[in-house]
Structure formats: C-alpha cells, structure tokens
Design a protein around this motif. Structure first.
Motif, mmCIF file in Angstrom:
data_model
loop_
_atom_site.group_PDB
_atom_site.id
_atom_site.type_symbol
_atom_site.label_atom_id
_atom_site.label_comp_id
_atom_site.label_asym_id
_atom_site.label_seq_id
_atom_site.Cartn_x
_atom_site.Cartn_y
_atom_site.Cartn_z
ATOM 1 N N LEU A 219 -28.693 -38.909 31.962
ATOM 2 C CA LEU A 219 -27.714 -39.899 31.508
ATOM 3 C C LEU A 219 -28.384 -41.008 30.694
ATOM 4 O O LEU A 219 -27.821 -41.496 29.705
ATOM 5 N N GLY A 220 -29.596 -41.399 31.107
ATOM 6 C CA GLY A 220 -30.333 -42.410 30.362
ATOM 7 C C GLY A 220 -30.684 -41.944 28.962
ATOM 8 O O GLY A 220 -30.567 -42.702 27.990
ATOM 9 N N ALA B 137 -27.610 -42.156 26.915
ATOM 10 C CA ALA B 137 -27.328 -43.554 26.573
ATOM 11 C C ALA B 137 -28.265 -44.046 25.477
ATOM 12 O O ALA B 137 -27.844 -44.761 24.558
ATOM 13 N N ALA C 273 -27.157 -42.492 22.193
ATOM 14 C CA ALA C 273 -25.933 -43.130 21.712
ATOM 15 C C ALA C 273 -26.224 -44.515 21.132
ATOM 16 O O ALA C 273 -25.682 -44.892 20.085
ATOM 17 N N ALA C 274 -27.098 -45.296 21.811
ATOM 18 C CA ALA C 274 -27.444 -46.633 21.321
ATOM 19 C C ALA C 274 -28.177 -46.555 19.989
ATOM 20 O O ALA C 274 -27.976 -47.404 19.104
ATOM 21 N N VAL D 13 -26.477 -54.663 32.971
ATOM 22 C CA VAL D 13 -25.696 -54.646 31.731
ATOM 23 C C VAL D 13 -25.712 -56.025 31.079
ATOM 24 O O VAL D 13 -25.870 -56.156 29.854
ATOM 25 N N MET E 181 -29.887 -46.158 32.635
ATOM 26 C CA MET E 181 -29.056 -46.041 31.438
ATOM 27 C C MET E 181 -29.169 -47.273 30.552
ATOM 28 O O MET E 181 -29.281 -47.158 29.326
ATOM 29 N N VAL E 182 -29.149 -48.460 31.161
ATOM 30 C CA VAL E 182 -29.208 -49.695 30.378
ATOM 31 C C VAL E 182 -30.568 -49.842 29.690
ATOM 32 O O VAL E 182 -30.646 -50.177 28.502
ATOM 33 N N CYS F 254 -32.684 -47.431 28.940
ATOM 34 C CA CYS F 254 -32.784 -46.408 27.893
ATOM 35 C C CYS F 254 -31.968 -46.813 26.661
ATOM 36 O O CYS F 254 -32.393 -46.562 25.525
ATOM 37 N N ALA F 255 -30.816 -47.435 26.879
ATOM 38 C CA ALA F 255 -30.025 -47.931 25.751
ATOM 39 C C ALA F 255 -30.802 -48.999 24.983
ATOM 40 O O ALA F 255 -30.779 -49.033 23.745
#
Length: 398
Positions: free
Chosen positions: A70-71, A74, A77-78, A132, A366-367, A369-370
């Motif tokens: 998931l990371g 993310a 996507a970022a 976040v 996830m955050v 990695c974003a």
C-alpha cells in the motif's frame, strides 16, 4: 517503458510515450532498503506476539507486507501529482487535515489505543491522523512561503501567521494526546521558515517561546512529567515508569558490537513493550549490535541528504514551493527518526513516534511513502526545468 541513464545526474530517466520521469536512484535504493530492513526486523520482533494474539506467527509480517505494498502504491500515486496542482490546493489540504484531527476526537469515530485517541478506520485500514497532518502541514507551509517569501524574510507577521494556524492543529493533537507529533509539526515549520530566510532575532525569540510552551505543557500534565522524570533516571522505578526505557537499554547492552544474532533477541519476548513499533530500533541494537544500529542511522542520514539536495536543486531551478516542500519533508523525516532513535537509546523522553519506513503500521508507511514519492516528483520537475532552460553539466546539489 524504457529506461536509460542521464549524463550528469544520479538517476535514471523513465520514459512512457512523450513523458519523462527523472528518478533519483540513490533515494529509491535507500528507501527500499529501509523498508526491506524494517520488514525483516518487524518479522523478527513480532513472531511470538502473532502466535499469542492471533495463533499465527506470521500475522504481523503478513500485515506489514500488505502495508509496504500500500505504501508503494501511495508513493507512486504521489509521484504522479503535479506540483502546481498541489501548491494550488495547499490551503484546502491543510483544512482537510484540521477536519481529520477534529473527526478523530469525536466519540465513536476515533479509536483509542493505550489511552490515546489517534486513529480512525478508513476503508478497513487504521490510520493515525497525526501522520497525515505532518505531511499536509509541510505542504501548507511550503505553499505559504512560496507566496509570501519577502514577508517571511522581512516581517515578524510573516512567521507568526502560518504558525498561528498550525497552533490550531497543535491544540487538537494535544487533545488526543500526541505531544510527539505536535513537536515534530512545529519544529518542521520552524525549520522551513528558518531556511526561507526568516529574520534571526524574531526567529530566536519565537523558538524560545515554543520551548517555554513545551516546558509548560510538560509540567502541567502528570503523565508527561512522569515520562521526563523516568527518562532522567529510569532505574529509580525500573518495574513501573522506567520499565520500557530500562528494557530498551538492556537490549542495547546485550547487543554490544555485533549483536546476539538475527532472531535471537530476548528483550522482544514480552519484556520490551511495542518492540515491533516504537521500539524496533532497540531490537535492531540487540540483534545486530552497534553495526546494525549505525547502518540504520547512516541510511536515514542519506534520506535527509537527498531531500535537502533535491530541495536545493528545485530552488536553483526557481521552484520555491517544490524546494521548501522538499526541505520540510527532509526535516520531518530526519527529526522523527532522530527522536525515535533518541528515545530508544535513552537520550530523549519517551514519545509515541514510529521509525519512518521501518516500524509496523499501515498509515505511517503510506504517508511516509507518499512523502518520498513527492521528493521524486520534485526532483523530476526540477531536472526537467533545468534541462528545459538549456543548462548543461552537473548541478551543484547533485
């Protein structure tokens, strides 16, 4: 999709159709290395815990592997988000972050763990809202600096305005309570304003006021004061308030130079609380010794170096929002890693901060990695701008 090396840059060019993405291979390698290293250590630290809690030794490793996937999604996507779009919506993202901090405090929505209400469930994934908010706060401050750079450099108001808005988030974070995240958010913002060229005497005065406020918050909350006192002398009450820190110090002591061997930690066997999350670094110190702990420190130092180098490259390319966002991400990740490792080694009072890219947890993974994905995007747009201006050679920041 094809890849080829670009002369003068430490990276590769990813090409699909007319688009090009200038990838920082050093940052990519180190980030993936930290995630892989963290996965191995989380597995080592949690096998016994999974057997006890879920009758499945691989319960936590399997979930952490899902978190990593998931990371990576993310981060990808970022990296696809255009920076001008992000800058245009920076203020809206900030208020979304504030709304999430309010939402987590509503009974029935926020999830309580160990007496703190910091999590909400989104699509079946438990997300720590403060993680976040760290990212959206950095995006907001970068946007503010890019719009008001001269005001920041010449006026005290230019410093106070963004900090006053961040103070709203700080109050909500303290209500959870999450003093560690509050300190990281405010310190990151101060660092970004300092790099933007804020005047030194008001900056020093403001830094002193923040330090006084932090001291007041510690002295007026019994649980925070107890943490500080147990940090100063954990052996005074080793079976109660100083238990976690004394067990962490024992882990480092057992590790010595080369460690007791991967998987051979004794402290993780229900002696050291949160061994797979906040105190993963202690397990690394015990199993892999000084060399393993030093390796982690060096890897995080490289991540911070690349973030600051990418920020400098973006600033040289005239992309102020991108530059200060990169600086903010570098300060945030470096500070959080420093605090986590400092807590593990008894250098700082206990804080509920994870080790970025390594500790168990889906929301944090996830955050972060974003944030790394945004660094890739910043570098790619800066290099594209550099090449578009017809410049040649090696860039100073590289």
């Amino acid at each position: 999709m094809t890849t080829r090396a670009i002369r003068g840059s430490r990276g590769l060019v990813l090409k699909w159709g007319p688009n090009r993405f200038y990838l920082d291979t050093i940052l990519l390698s180190v980030s993936l290395g930290l995630m892989l290293f963290g996965f191995v250590m989380v597995s080592s630290a949690s096998l016994h815990l999974g057997e006890k809690m879920a009758s499945d030794s691989f319960y936590f490793p399997k979930h952490q592997l899902a978190h990593i996937v998931l990371g990576l999604v993310a981060g990808w996507a970022a990296a696809k988000v255009r920076l001008d779009t992000l800058e245009r919506h920076s203020r809206s993202l900030f208020w979304v972050g504030i709304a999430l901090l309010v939402l987590v405090l509503i009974p029935g929505i926020g999830k309580s763990v160990n007496g703190s209400v910091r999590w909400i469930n989104l699509f079946g994934l438990r997300v720590q809202v403060s993680e976040v908010f760290k990212l959206v706060a950095a995006i907001y401050v970068a946007g503010y600096i890019s719009r008001h750079l001269e005001t920041v450099r010449t006026s005290v108001k230019g410093m106070l305005f963004p900090l006053s808005l961040l103070a709203i988030g700080a109050v909500l974070l303290l209500k959870e309570p999450d003093f560690g995240a509050t300190a990281v958010v405010m310190a990151t913002a101060l660092g970004m304003l300092f790099l933007a060229g804020a005047r030194l005497w008001p900056f020093a005065l403001l830094l002193g006021l923040v330090a006084c406020a932090g001291t007041l918050l510690i002295c007026t909350a019994e649980y925070r004061l107890k943490r500080v006192l147990s940090f100063l002398d954990p052996w005074a009450d080793p079976l109660n308030s100083g238990f976690q820190l004394t067990q962490a110090l024992i882990a480092f002591g057992r590790g010595d130079w080369q460690g007791v061997g991967l998987g051979s930690s004794v402290q993780k066997l229900f002696y050291l609380p949160e061994a797979h999350t906040d105190f993963l670094f202690s397990v690394i110190g015990e199993e892999l010794g000084l060399w393993g702990a030093t390796t982690v420190i060096v890897l995080f130092a490289i991540v911070v170096w690349r973030a600051l180098a990418i920020g400098r490259l973006a600033e040289r390319s005239g992309k102020l929002f991108a530059a200060f966002l990169a600086y903010g991400i570098g300060i945030w990740l470096g500070l959080q890693a420093f605090i986590n490792m400092g807590v593990n080694m008894g250098m700082l009072p206990t804080k509920g901060l994870t080790l970025p890219l390594m500790s168990y947890g889906g929301g944090s993974m996830m955050v972060v990695c974003a944030a790394i994905g945004l660094l890739f995007r910043i570098r790619s747009e800066a290099v594209a701008s550099f090449l578009g201006n017809g410049r040649k050679g090696v860039w100073p920041s590289e």
